[in-house]
Enzyme design. Sequence first.
Site, PDB file in Angstrom:
ATOM      1  CG  ASP A 188     -12.716  22.324  87.775  1.00 42.54           C
ATOM      2  OD1 ASP A 188     -11.771  23.103  87.634  1.00 42.54           O
ATOM      3  OD2 ASP A 188     -12.716  21.170  87.291  1.00 42.54           O
ATOM      4  CG  ASP A 189      -9.315  26.891  89.505  1.00 40.48           C
ATOM      5  OD1 ASP A 189      -9.133  27.210  90.680  1.00 40.48           O
ATOM      6  OD2 ASP A 189      -8.551  27.194  88.569  1.00 40.48           O
ATOM      7  NE  ARG A 233      -5.344  28.486  83.910  1.00 43.35           N
ATOM      8  CZ  ARG A 233      -6.254  27.879  84.623  1.00 43.35           C
ATOM      9  NH1 ARG A 233      -5.919  27.132  85.631  1.00 43.35           N
ATOM     10  NH2 ARG A 233      -7.527  27.987  84.334  1.00 43.35           N
ATOM     11  CE  LYS A 244     -10.283  18.730  86.174  1.00 42.58           C
ATOM     12  NZ  LYS A 244     -11.273  19.623  85.534  1.00 42.58           N
ATOM     13  CG  ASP A 247      -5.857  21.066  86.547  1.00 44.06           C
ATOM     14  OD1 ASP A 247      -5.071  20.652  85.682  1.00 44.06           O
ATOM     15  OD2 ASP A 247      -6.801  21.847  86.290  1.00 44.06           O
ATOM     16  CG  ASN A 305      -3.985  23.999  84.855  1.00 42.93           C
ATOM     17  OD1 ASN A 305      -4.352  23.434  83.831  1.00 42.93           O
ATOM     18  ND2 ASN A 305      -4.690  23.982  85.955  1.00 42.93           N
ATOM     19  CB  CYS A 342      -6.702  17.138  85.257  1.00 41.01           C
ATOM     20  SG  CYS A 342      -7.009  18.549  84.179  1.00 41.01           S
ATOM     21  CG  ASP A 344      -8.314  21.746  79.436  1.00 46.40           C
ATOM     22  OD1 ASP A 344      -8.869  20.953  80.215  1.00 46.40           O
ATOM     23  OD2 ASP A 344      -7.516  22.621  79.815  1.00 46.40           O
TER      24      ASP A 344
HETATM   25  C1  DGJ Z   1      -7.470  23.014  83.506  1.00 41.56           C
HETATM   26  C2  DGJ Z   1      -8.338  21.800  83.477  1.00 41.56           C
HETATM   27  O1  DGJ Z   1      -7.988  20.973  82.411  1.00 41.56           O
HETATM   28  C3  DGJ Z   1      -9.792  22.240  83.416  1.00 41.56           C
HETATM   29  O2  DGJ Z   1     -10.614  21.118  83.316  1.00 41.56           O
HETATM   30  C4  DGJ Z   1     -10.102  23.033  84.649  1.00 41.56           C
HETATM   31  O3  DGJ Z   1     -10.020  22.220  85.773  1.00 41.56           O
HETATM   32  C5  DGJ Z   1      -9.157  24.210  84.763  1.00 41.56           C
HETATM   33  N1  DGJ Z   1      -7.784  23.789  84.667  1.00 41.56           N
HETATM   34  C6  DGJ Z   1      -9.370  24.940  86.060  1.00 41.56           C
HETATM   35  O4  DGJ Z   1      -8.472  25.924  86.242  1.00 41.56           O
END
Ligand code: DGJ
Length: 755
Positions: A366-367, A443, A476, A478, A480, A526, A548
């Site tokens: 992931d991140d 964020r 994945k 994302d 945010n 996501c 989340d």
């Molecule tokens: C938000 C995602 O929904 C999480 O699952 C994760 O990937 C974080 N971002 C990582 O920054």
Amino acid sequence: MGILFHEQAGIFKLDALDTSYIIGIFDDEKFVSHLYYGKRIIDSDVNYLYGPLVRVRPSVLPGQAGRIMDAIPFEYPTYGCGDYREHCLEVETIDGYHACDLRYESHKIYPGKPRLNGLPATFEKEEGDCNTLELICRDETLNLKVTLLYTTFEYLNVITRTVLITNENAAAIYLKRVLSGCLEFDHQNFDVLTLHGSWERECGPVRTLLRQGKVTTGSTRGESGPTDNPFLAVLDPAATEDTGEVFAMNLVYSGNFLGVAEGHHFRGSRLVMGINPVNFSWKLEQGESFTAPEIVMVYSGQGIGKMSRTFHDLYRNHLIRDVYPGTPRPILINNWEATYFGFTYEKLIEIAKEAAKCGIELFVLDDGWFGNRNDEMRGLGDWFVNEEKLPGGIRRLSEEINDLGMKFGLWIEPEMVSPDSELFRAHPDWAIQIPGRHRSLFRHQYVLDWSRKEVRDYIYDMIHHVLSNANVAYIKWDMNRTLTEPASASLPADRQGELCHRYVLGVYEIMGRLRDDFPSLLLENCSAGGSRFDPGVLYYSPQIWGSDDSDAIERIQIEMGASMCYPLSTIGAHVSAVPNHQTGRITSLETRGYVAMAGTFGYELDITRMSEAEKDAVRRQVDIYHKYNHIVKEGDLYRIGDPFENRDYACWMVVSKDKKEALVTYIQTHALPGYFGASRKLRLKGLTEEALYETTVISVSAEVRNEDVHSEGAQNSQKTYDSLTLSGSALMNAGYWMERLEGDYMGMMIYLKAK
Ligand code: DGJ
């Protein structure tokens, strides 16, 4: 079946399985009006449906034209000529005038379904699945051509709609509002169903009474968003999960949207849906066209459940491109909740090793793997590996993971840039912003201006480089944060209103390129969980991280809410650690597994910290997934206990298409005292009445139940369940006993196999 034109009556009849949709060309005035939508009818000459309208036509009573326009059930209502209800189209001429009046001009009927320029849309899978009607309308004064497109699906109660607008005038014109379609009803005796929520609480169904006035849903966030899902339905107030009429719309779009259900003053009602007109404007020069996103319309005469199953069939067969067709998708383990940003190369390998031993098939990093991304304050936009953290880069890591027998996957958030990044320092104007105005951070990041090709290409090339230099089986994707101060440095003043839609088109272009360049890549979307859970995204990626909030009990609601429109196979769901990181709740590993198995299934925890007994349970869950996932992935979902209505239990089942197998999941969310009071008999659904089914309770092994630290004190492990053989009629009419389980949040799964 298909689409008929009754020339004498001036009527188009569109049939999709058990549904009819009827359009009339009203009067010499040639208004394109709506006559009927609902259960299939056999007549095609149905002029009587105009009712009192035929006596008050505008040409006969010109003095009342405005009032009459407000009574006509239009297929595509416009602003400015006397229809004051919610409209679909509003234009502005270069002289600043706002009026549009569409009349029928011609039409085409043909087999198949056209693709939509730059937009995701449902497609014909096999020849003969679809028929299309193009209704060409025109505003003579503006010389504006408006093509209404309808596609019927032969084997599903689905009709899709969209609109194509072409400026055939010498002067440019501005589209101020272009919704994709409208539904008209001659009464307002409806409930309205929408999906609302928040971050970590997505997709909660809300049912409201429709009366004169409006119920709206929508987003201005630049994405479809967690608060409102692009879904809107009206239903018989008496409709239940299994009975009654439902008329639903779902927009195949991932940006700002609007849906309105309006009860209007002539006691009818109207539904409209499309791109949100807030801060929308689109300039059409001579000869240019604009395509609106597609609306999927589903009719169900058997309640909300049947509506969902129709959406699921449509999306599985005519929207999603599954890179693992016919087999379960790989079970993944994601390191986010295991390590957050605090991972080392060695830690990742440790997790992968343990996961591989348990049969987990895909490791997702992931991140935090790129640039100086050591926390959420920095690094977005710098899509090159951080070799300090990952010596040897993604290639070495992916190879080591592959050597363990696992596939490798990677997280990206390509639409974003951190102020503390090489990218931002080099191109500060690439972030969306209004010159001279404070630029909001969310964020600690900005949104890149993906309406600009050079920005998209730059990011895509970086990602392409990473993917081409390692064995990456999964991404994945994302997103945010939402869009603020929406403006683009590359658009002139009179095109700034195009930014939000151009942004979404840019996202689609890059997702499409990714899919075309790496056809076997599994793409999971996501957006801080399920903030962009919509059919537009599903066109590019067969699964979307559901929320989340990974707490199993909360997740029941989120998954059942998402299942209103979206197939279980699309809902990203993982088993995470307890106490749960979002709620602090402790649930048994079994229950976490049952709930995650109602989605894509995977793990998101530090497996190296699990006991041997827990790892045995994981192995057992992996087996269960492989044995039964075909039912979940391809079968028909029946919701039994409504997790929104009762605090005591949730129950759902999935029945294979041939009705020979079924999987029932039961979760006791609130323990009650006393064996008799706490056991309940639930009626199953969707089985064959005459068939005999052998029922088997599937559980994680007894030893594990005893030793599972988090279900300490639970007595269920001692319980043995006898296999029963019962007819579908008994299971569906008399029901199946769900015996009391010991404690809150306990669950079980029952497998049914026809003999
Ligand atoms: C938000 C995602 O929904 C999480 O699952 C994760 O990937 C974080 N971002 C990582 O920054």
